[in-house]
Design a protein around this motif. Structure first.
Motif, PDB file in Angstrom:
ATOM      1  N   HIS A   1       0.802  -1.228   0.000  1.00 16.58           N
ATOM      2  CA  HIS A   1       0.000   0.000   0.000  1.00 16.58           C
ATOM      3  C   HIS A   1       0.835   1.280   0.000  1.00 16.58           C
ATOM      4  CE1 HIS A   1      -3.718  -2.220   0.492  1.00 16.58           C
ATOM      5  NE2 HIS A   1      -3.198  -2.874   1.510  1.00 16.58           N
ATOM      6  N   PHE A   2       2.098   1.191   0.367  1.00 18.88           N
ATOM      7  CA  PHE A   2       2.894   2.421   0.475  1.00 18.88           C
ATOM      8  C   PHE A   2       4.205   2.354  -0.317  1.00 18.88           C
ATOM      9  CE2 PHE A   2       0.345   2.080   4.375  1.00 18.88           C
ATOM     10  CZ  PHE A   2      -0.350   3.281   4.301  1.00 18.88           C
ATOM     11  N   LEU A   3       5.089   1.434   0.056  1.00 19.32           N
ATOM     12  CA  LEU A   3       6.439   1.452  -0.503  1.00 19.32           C
ATOM     13  C   LEU A   3       6.466   1.108  -1.991  1.00 19.32           C
ATOM     14  CD1 LEU A   3       8.498  -0.174   2.397  1.00 19.32           C
ATOM     15  CD2 LEU A   3       8.113   2.236   1.885  1.00 19.32           C
ATOM     16  N   VAL A   4       5.734   0.076  -2.389  1.00 19.53           N
ATOM     17  CA  VAL A   4       5.761  -0.326  -3.803  1.00 19.53           C
ATOM     18  C   VAL A   4       5.167   0.748  -4.710  1.00 19.53           C
ATOM     19  CG1 VAL A   4       4.877  -1.994  -5.477  1.00 19.53           C
ATOM     20  CG2 VAL A   4       5.837  -2.792  -3.315  1.00 19.53           C
TER      21      VAL A   4
ATOM     22  N   THR B   1      -3.970   2.968  -3.228  1.00 22.09           N
ATOM     23  CA  THR B   1      -5.065   2.012  -3.099  1.00 22.09           C
ATOM     24  C   THR B   1      -6.411   2.705  -3.115  1.00 22.09           C
ATOM     25  OG1 THR B   1      -3.594   0.603  -1.770  1.00 22.09           O
ATOM     26  CG2 THR B   1      -5.952   0.126  -1.686  1.00 22.09           C
ATOM     27  N   TRP B   2      -6.479   3.875  -2.509  1.00 20.81           N
ATOM     28  CA  TRP B   2      -7.739   4.626  -2.514  1.00 20.81           C
ATOM     29  C   TRP B   2      -8.138   5.012  -3.935  1.00 20.81           C
ATOM     30  CZ3 TRP B   2     -11.719   5.531   0.537  1.00 20.81           C
ATOM     31  CH2 TRP B   2     -12.579   6.592   0.218  1.00 20.81           C
ATOM     32  N   ALA B   3      -7.181   5.414  -4.752  1.00 19.62           N
ATOM     33  CA  ALA B   3      -7.481   5.779  -6.138  1.00 19.62           C
ATOM     34  C   ALA B   3      -7.928   4.568  -6.941  1.00 19.62           C
ATOM     35  CB  ALA B   3      -6.253   6.418  -6.793  1.00 19.62           C
ATOM     36  N   LEU B   4      -7.416   3.392  -6.596  1.00 23.22           N
ATOM     37  CA  LEU B   4      -7.839   2.182  -7.303  1.00 23.22           C
ATOM     38  C   LEU B   4      -9.243   1.762  -6.904  1.00 23.22           C
ATOM     39  CD1 LEU B   4      -4.544   0.101  -7.005  1.00 23.22           C
ATOM     40  CD2 LEU B   4      -5.442   1.157  -9.074  1.00 23.22           C
ATOM     41  N   LEU B   5      -9.583   1.926  -5.635  1.00 27.07           N
ATOM     42  CA  LEU B   5     -10.916   1.537  -5.167  1.00 27.07           C
ATOM     43  C   LEU B   5     -11.987   2.533  -5.572  1.00 27.07           C
ATOM     44  CD1 LEU B   5     -10.031   0.295  -1.572  1.00 27.07           C
ATOM     45  CD2 LEU B   5     -10.713  -1.111  -3.526  1.00 27.07           C
ATOM     46  N   ASN B   6     -11.586   3.768  -5.817  1.00 26.88           N
ATOM     47  CA  ASN B   6     -12.541   4.815  -6.202  1.00 26.88           C
ATOM     48  C   ASN B   6     -12.064   5.494  -7.493  1.00 26.88           C
ATOM     49  OD1 ASN B   6     -14.351   5.054  -3.556  1.00 26.88           O
ATOM     50  ND2 ASN B   6     -12.205   4.885  -2.911  1.00 26.88           N
ATOM     51  N   PRO B   7     -12.061   4.756  -8.603  1.00 32.32           N
ATOM     52  CA  PRO B   7     -11.545   5.324  -9.852  1.00 32.32           C
ATOM     53  C   PRO B   7     -12.494   6.376 -10.424  1.00 32.32           C
ATOM     54  CG  PRO B   7     -12.494   3.177 -10.270  1.00 32.32           C
ATOM     55  CD  PRO B   7     -12.540   3.374  -8.780  1.00 32.32           C
TER      56      PRO B   7
ATOM     57  N   ALA C   1      -6.589  -3.382  -7.206  1.00 27.47           N
ATOM     58  CA  ALA C   1      -6.975  -2.981  -5.855  1.00 27.47           C
ATOM     59  C   ALA C   1      -7.155  -4.192  -4.940  1.00 27.47           C
ATOM     60  CB  ALA C   1      -8.264  -2.156  -5.903  1.00 27.47           C
ATOM     61  N   HIS C   2      -7.886  -5.197  -5.402  1.00 28.95           N
ATOM     62  CA  HIS C   2      -8.147  -6.350  -4.538  1.00 28.95           C
ATOM     63  C   HIS C   2      -6.931  -7.260  -4.430  1.00 28.95           C
ATOM     64  CE1 HIS C   2     -12.365  -5.531  -3.761  1.00 28.95           C
ATOM     65  NE2 HIS C   2     -12.475  -5.140  -5.016  1.00 28.95           N
ATOM     66  N   GLU C   3      -6.022  -7.185  -5.390  1.00 31.84           N
ATOM     67  CA  GLU C   3      -4.754  -7.899  -5.224  1.00 31.84           C
ATOM     68  C   GLU C   3      -3.946  -7.286  -4.079  1.00 31.84           C
ATOM     69  OE1 GLU C   3      -0.698  -9.091  -7.727  1.00 31.84           O
ATOM     70  OE2 GLU C   3      -2.205  -7.769  -8.608  1.00 31.84           O
ATOM     71  N   ARG C   4      -3.968  -5.964  -3.997  1.00 33.36           N
ATOM     72  CA  ARG C   4      -3.264  -5.309  -2.887  1.00 33.36           C
ATOM     73  C   ARG C   4      -3.888  -5.651  -1.554  1.00 33.36           C
ATOM     74  NH1 ARG C   4      -1.776   0.926  -4.535  1.00 33.36           N
ATOM     75  NH2 ARG C   4      -0.859   0.486  -6.590  1.00 33.36           N
TER      76      ARG C   4
END
Length: 375
Positions: free
Chosen positions: A119-122, A251-257, A276-279
């Motif tokens: 969620h952060f480093l990658v 992750t937030w941008a992926l869940l709320n495109p 998103a769900h893979e993360r």
């Protein structure tokens, strides 16, 4: 935390660090050879190579972390079983599920590491890496100056130079331009220099010849020159704005495109849902891998030939779960409403682990019950 829990947890963490370091080094060496060859061949410095290597590390750690957790628990459990440490704990009344508690603590700690990475480093490192790659690709000098090699800096452009001297002089230069709707041109020169200006790089060709072909009437114009200045930047096709990869987004941008996000990335809702769900599901896998390794080995009965069959079974189950992840990703990419499939491997893995632990407890209670029922 009981003394047994602290002991087994410390053993798992030590072996986890060893296996993680070993696997990262193996992966990194394989990628570093290709990366080093490409960057140095493009004229980049060793500092750029080190920067790129550092930016790829979070993604490498993400790949090897579940395998390292699985290997650590597998090794520790096998060693403690061979040295009868687990047998001693069972005689004191510890069940298989009770002895799995330090493995759960270990799995949760590795899952927390995985969550921070996913969620952060990658995302941050991948975004920075993509920016630096675009900057390196835009470096005209590194793209063009390759001795003894035909390069194509842009569509319809070909450049060749025989050698580069220590003072930066280019020898025996050949430059061809063949673009639709324009005249074909060929420039040759005995010597040339690459000069940087405020308007961009310029190629100064000395003692050469230009040939221009008029395709309409098939006329060839030949001109000899003492010196000629060519705008190198015009040879390179203007690149479109860089499209960010989904792995670079939060992750937030992926869940709320948004529609703007779809346009910028060139990806659809299915791809956003899959990423998103893979993360969200990947941080569960280190816990699943650790519990699968422990539970499969604990379900083995005593054998003087060892528990190698259970070790092989644990590896096969782990491979099966990883393959199931690929199947789940394909389902979500075909329809984003099938996102629950992303969590199916973890659910199956936890079910297998729980079933094996229950089986191990029942097998070890069965002789005691039989003995008590004997006349």
């Amino acid at each position: 935390m009981a003394r047994f829990d602290r002991y087994m947890l410390s053993q798992c963490l030590q072996l986890f660090g060893f296996f993680a370091l070993l696997l990262v080094l193996v992966y990194w060496v394989n990628q570093a050879v290709i990366l080093f060859d490409r960057l140095i061949a493009d004229g980049q410095t060793a500092l750029v190579f080190l920067e790129f290597s550092a930016l790829t590390l979070p993604n490498l750690v993400r790949l090897v972390l579940p395998i390292a957790a699985f290997s650590a628990v597998l090794y520790v459990t096998n060693r403690m079983s061979a040295e009868s440490e687990l047998t001693v704990m069972q005689t004191t009344g510890y069940s298989a599920r009770r002895m799995a508690r330090p493995v759960v603590f270990f799995g949760l700690s590795t899952s927390l590491m995985m969550a921070v990475l996913m969620h952060f480093l990658v995302p941050v490192s991948q975004e920075r890496l993509a920016i630096r790659q675009a900057e390196v690709s835009a470096n005209v000098t590194g793209r063009l100056l390759r001795e003894g090699t035909f390069t194509h800096p842009g569509r319809g452009s070909t450049l060749y130079l025989r050698d580069i001297t220590e003072n930066g002089e280019l020898l025996d230069v050949f430059l061809a331009e063949a673009r639709p709707g324009q005249r074909d041109q060929i420039f040759t020169a005995e010597r040339a220099f690459l000069v940087r200006t405020d308007e961009g790089p310029r190629l100064v060709m000395i003692d050469g010849m230009s040939q221009t072909l008029n395709a309409e009437n098939q006329t060839l114009f030949v001109t000899n020159f003492n010196d000629l200045v060519i705008d190198i930047a015009s040879l390179v096709d203007p690149s479109d704005a860089r499209k960010p990869a989904l792995r670079e987004l939060s992750t937030w941008a992926l869940l709320n495109p948004t529609a703007r996000a779809f346009e910028r990335t060139g990806q659809g809702r299915n791809a956003f849902a899959q990423e998103a769900h893979e993360r969200l599901s990947q941080p569960l896998f280190p816990l699943v891998a650790a519990l699968v390794a422990f539970s499969i080995l604990m379900s083995a009965g005593f054998s003087r030939f060892g528990i190698w069959k259970q070790i092989v079974a644990a590896v096969i189950i782990l491979v099966f779960l990883k393959a199931l992840e690929g199947v789940a990703a394909e389902r979500i990419l075909s329809d984003h409403r099938q996102w629950p499939f992303a969590y199916l491997p973890s659910v199956i893995g936890l079910s297998i682990a729980f079933g094996c632990l229950r089986y191990a407890d029942r097998v070890r209670r069965r002789p005691k019950a039989t003995a008590e029922g004997a006349p």
